[in-house]
Design a protein around this motif. Structure first.
Motif, PDB file in Angstrom:
ATOM      1  N   ILE A 172      40.965  37.702  56.673  1.00 25.46           N
ATOM      2  CA  ILE A 172      42.281  37.471  56.065  1.00 25.46           C
ATOM      3  C   ILE A 172      42.118  37.045  54.609  1.00 25.46           C
ATOM      4  N   ILE A 173      41.257  36.059  54.367  1.00 25.02           N
ATOM      5  CA  ILE A 173      41.073  35.548  53.011  1.00 25.02           C
ATOM      6  C   ILE A 173      40.535  36.635  52.092  1.00 25.02           C
ATOM      7  N   ALA A 174      39.547  37.375  52.551  1.00 28.83           N
ATOM      8  CA  ALA A 174      38.953  38.428  51.723  1.00 28.83           C
ATOM      9  C   ALA A 174      39.977  39.499  51.362  1.00 28.83           C
ATOM     10  N   GLU A 175      40.787  39.901  52.346  1.00 28.78           N
ATOM     11  CA  GLU A 175      41.784  40.942  52.094  1.00 28.78           C
ATOM     12  C   GLU A 175      42.861  40.459  51.129  1.00 28.78           C
ATOM     13  N   GLU A 176      43.341  39.229  51.319  1.00 27.83           N
ATOM     14  CA  GLU A 176      44.391  38.701  50.448  1.00 27.83           C
ATOM     15  C   GLU A 176      43.860  38.468  49.031  1.00 27.83           C
ATOM     16  N   LEU A 177      42.623  38.037  48.924  1.00 23.77           N
ATOM     17  CA  LEU A 177      42.039  37.805  47.609  1.00 23.77           C
ATOM     18  C   LEU A 177      41.852  39.120  46.858  1.00 23.77           C
ATOM     19  N   GLU A 178      41.463  40.161  47.555  1.00 22.06           N
ATOM     20  CA  GLU A 178      41.316  41.463  46.910  1.00 22.06           C
ATOM     21  C   GLU A 178      42.655  41.976  46.398  1.00 22.06           C
ATOM     22  N   LYS A 179      43.719  41.739  47.149  1.00 18.66           N
ATOM     23  CA  LYS A 179      45.060  42.122  46.681  1.00 18.66           C
ATOM     24  C   LYS A 179      45.400  41.372  45.398  1.00 18.66           C
ATOM     25  N   ALA A 180      45.096  40.072  45.383  1.00 19.93           N
ATOM     26  CA  ALA A 180      45.394  39.254  44.209  1.00 19.93           C
ATOM     27  C   ALA A 180      44.626  39.740  42.985  1.00 19.93           C
ATOM     28  N   LYS A 181      43.359  40.092  43.166  1.00 25.87           N
ATOM     29  CA  LYS A 181      42.544  40.548  42.043  1.00 25.87           C
ATOM     30  C   LYS A 181      43.117  41.825  41.409  1.00 25.87           C
ATOM     31  N   LYS A 182      43.791  42.633  42.211  1.00 26.40           N
ATOM     32  CA  LYS A 182      44.322  43.900  41.719  1.00 26.40           C
ATOM     33  C   LYS A 182      45.716  43.752  41.105  1.00 26.40           C
ATOM     34  N   SER A 183      46.465  42.708  41.498  1.00 25.20           N
ATOM     35  CA  SER A 183      47.862  42.648  41.074  1.00 25.20           C
ATOM     36  C   SER A 183      48.291  41.336  40.434  1.00 25.20           C
ATOM     37  N   ASN A 184      47.569  40.242  40.661  1.00 24.89           N
ATOM     38  CA  ASN A 184      48.015  38.961  40.132  1.00 24.89           C
ATOM     39  C   ASN A 184      47.743  38.866  38.634  1.00 24.89           C
ATOM     40  N   PRO A 185      48.721  38.412  37.847  1.00 24.37           N
ATOM     41  CA  PRO A 185      48.524  38.303  36.393  1.00 24.37           C
ATOM     42  C   PRO A 185      47.332  37.452  35.983  1.00 24.37           C
ATOM     43  N   PHE A 186      46.929  36.495  36.812  1.00 27.44           N
ATOM     44  CA  PHE A 186      45.758  35.700  36.451  1.00 27.44           C
ATOM     45  C   PHE A 186      44.540  36.598  36.283  1.00 27.44           C
ATOM     46  N   PHE A 187      44.434  37.609  37.113  1.00 28.26           N
ATOM     47  CA  PHE A 187      43.290  38.520  37.061  1.00 28.26           C
ATOM     48  C   PHE A 187      43.543  39.725  36.164  1.00 28.26           C
ATOM     49  N   THR A 188      44.806  40.113  36.011  1.00 34.47           N
ATOM     50  CA  THR A 188      45.094  41.332  35.247  1.00 34.47           C
ATOM     51  C   THR A 188      45.510  41.066  33.809  1.00 34.47           C
ATOM     52  N   ARG A 189      45.943  39.816  33.512  1.00 34.57           N
ATOM     53  CA  ARG A 189      46.427  39.529  32.154  1.00 34.57           C
ATOM     54  C   ARG A 189      45.786  38.273  31.566  1.00 34.57           C
ATOM     55  N   PHE A 190      44.618  37.895  32.038  1.00 28.61           N
ATOM     56  CA  PHE A 190      43.956  36.705  31.506  1.00 28.61           C
ATOM     57  C   PHE A 190      43.662  36.920  30.020  1.00 28.61           C
ATOM     58  N   PRO A 191      44.010  35.938  29.157  1.00 30.35           N
ATOM     59  CA  PRO A 191      43.824  36.124  27.712  1.00 30.35           C
ATOM     60  C   PRO A 191      42.378  36.375  27.318  1.00 30.35           C
ATOM     61  N   GLU A 192      42.176  37.382  26.471  1.00 32.22           N
ATOM     62  CA  GLU A 192      40.821  37.778  26.097  1.00 32.22           C
ATOM     63  C   GLU A 192      40.475  37.411  24.666  1.00 32.22           C
ATOM     64  N   SER A 193      41.291  36.552  24.059  1.00 33.34           N
ATOM     65  CA  SER A 193      40.977  36.073  22.709  1.00 33.34           C
ATOM     66  C   SER A 193      40.715  34.572  22.765  1.00 33.34           C
ATOM     67  N   ALA A 194      40.174  34.030  21.689  1.00 35.93           N
ATOM     68  CA  ALA A 194      39.840  32.605  21.647  1.00 35.93           C
ATOM     69  C   ALA A 194      40.939  31.783  20.983  1.00 35.93           C
ATOM     70  N   GLN A 195      42.161  32.276  21.007  1.00 38.62           N
ATOM     71  CA  GLN A 195      43.274  31.570  20.402  1.00 38.62           C
ATOM     72  C   GLN A 195      43.753  30.444  21.321  1.00 38.62           C
ATOM     73  N   PRO A 196      43.742  29.192  20.841  1.00 34.54           N
ATOM     74  CA  PRO A 196      44.121  28.062  21.702  1.00 34.54           C
ATOM     75  C   PRO A 196      45.497  28.208  22.341  1.00 34.54           C
ATOM     76  N   GLU A 197      46.464  28.781  21.612  1.00 33.22           N
ATOM     77  CA  GLU A 197      47.821  28.873  22.161  1.00 33.22           C
ATOM     78  C   GLU A 197      47.889  29.726  23.425  1.00 33.22           C
ATOM     79  N   ASN A 198      46.872  30.542  23.656  1.00 31.58           N
ATOM     80  CA  ASN A 198      46.847  31.367  24.861  1.00 31.58           C
ATOM     81  C   ASN A 198      46.462  30.580  26.112  1.00 31.58           C
TER      82      ASN A 198
END
Length: 208
Positions: free
Chosen positions: A13-39
């Motif tokens: 259950i945990i593995a399946e739900e975590l894989e879904k999150a990695k594909k769709s959750n903004p934490f994994f899909t939109r994590f800031p890739e610059s070193a700007q503090p405001e991000n």
């Protein structure tokens, strides 16, 4: 229900739900890739979660003082200073002191669920919800964040690096799960799915 059957059911259950999150959750899909503090203002939510996490682990240790393993004691001892490490990282970046803020409601909801897990649930459920599920997600979260932060040029990453190692260890507790009957496993399945859902909602809320 034997320990091995419980482990197989819950870990799947945990593995399946975590894989879904990695594909769709903004934490994994939109994590800031610059070193700007405001991000990284969203880290104030993570700070409050980390602060309460240390406190609830202490509460669990006090509630279960005679367990045969040392997970409850060592988990608290290893986590108790982490919120302050994150706070220092944030203020070093020039961000506001997170102590002057409040977490959003989605984070409050997840914190409350974790307090419930340690204050009123069984030892098995506490291990499955706090360690296997929450720390399992945290391990994936920190691995993802650390790789991006390092690539972006951040140098002071001790807080993030520690969690890449510690949370893997903290989530590896299936061997401490005692045999459960069918009804207990059904409850565990229900609550683990609920915890995964709460984590998904919380992580997504940090990037709205």
């Amino acid at each position: 229900m034997t320990q091995s059957q419980v482990v197989e059911t819950i870990s799947t259950i945990i593995a399946e739900e975590l894989e879904k999150a990695k594909k769709s959750n903004p934490f994994f899909t939109r994590f800031p890739e610059s070193a700007q503090p405001e991000n990284f203002k969203w880290c104030m939510h993570l700070y409050h979660l980390s602060k309460h996490f240390g406190e609830l682990l202490k509460l669990r240790w006090e509630r279960f003082p005679d367990v045969e393993h040392d997970v409850f004691s060592t988990h608290y001892e290893e986590e108790k200073d982490h919120a302050e490490m994150l706070r220092q990282w944030m203020t070093d970046l020039g961000l506001d002191d997170p102590e002057q803020s409040f977490p959003n409601y989605e984070t409050e909801d997840f914190i409350s669920l974790q307090y419930r897990a340690v204050s009123s649930m069984s030892e098995n459920l506490s291990l499955l919800l706090v360690n296997s599920t929450a720390e399992g997600y945290a391990h994936a979260m920190y691995l993802h964040a650390y790789a991006i932060l390092k690539r972006a040029g951040f140098t002071n990453l001790e807080y993030w690096e520690i969690h890449c190692e510690a949370d893997e260890e903290h989530s590896n507790v299936y061997h401490h799960i005692q045999d459960m009957n069918d009804q207990e496993l059904k409850e565990a399945e229900h609550l683990v799915r609920y915890t995964c859902r709460s984590l998904d909602i919380m992580l997504a809320s940090w990037f709205k």
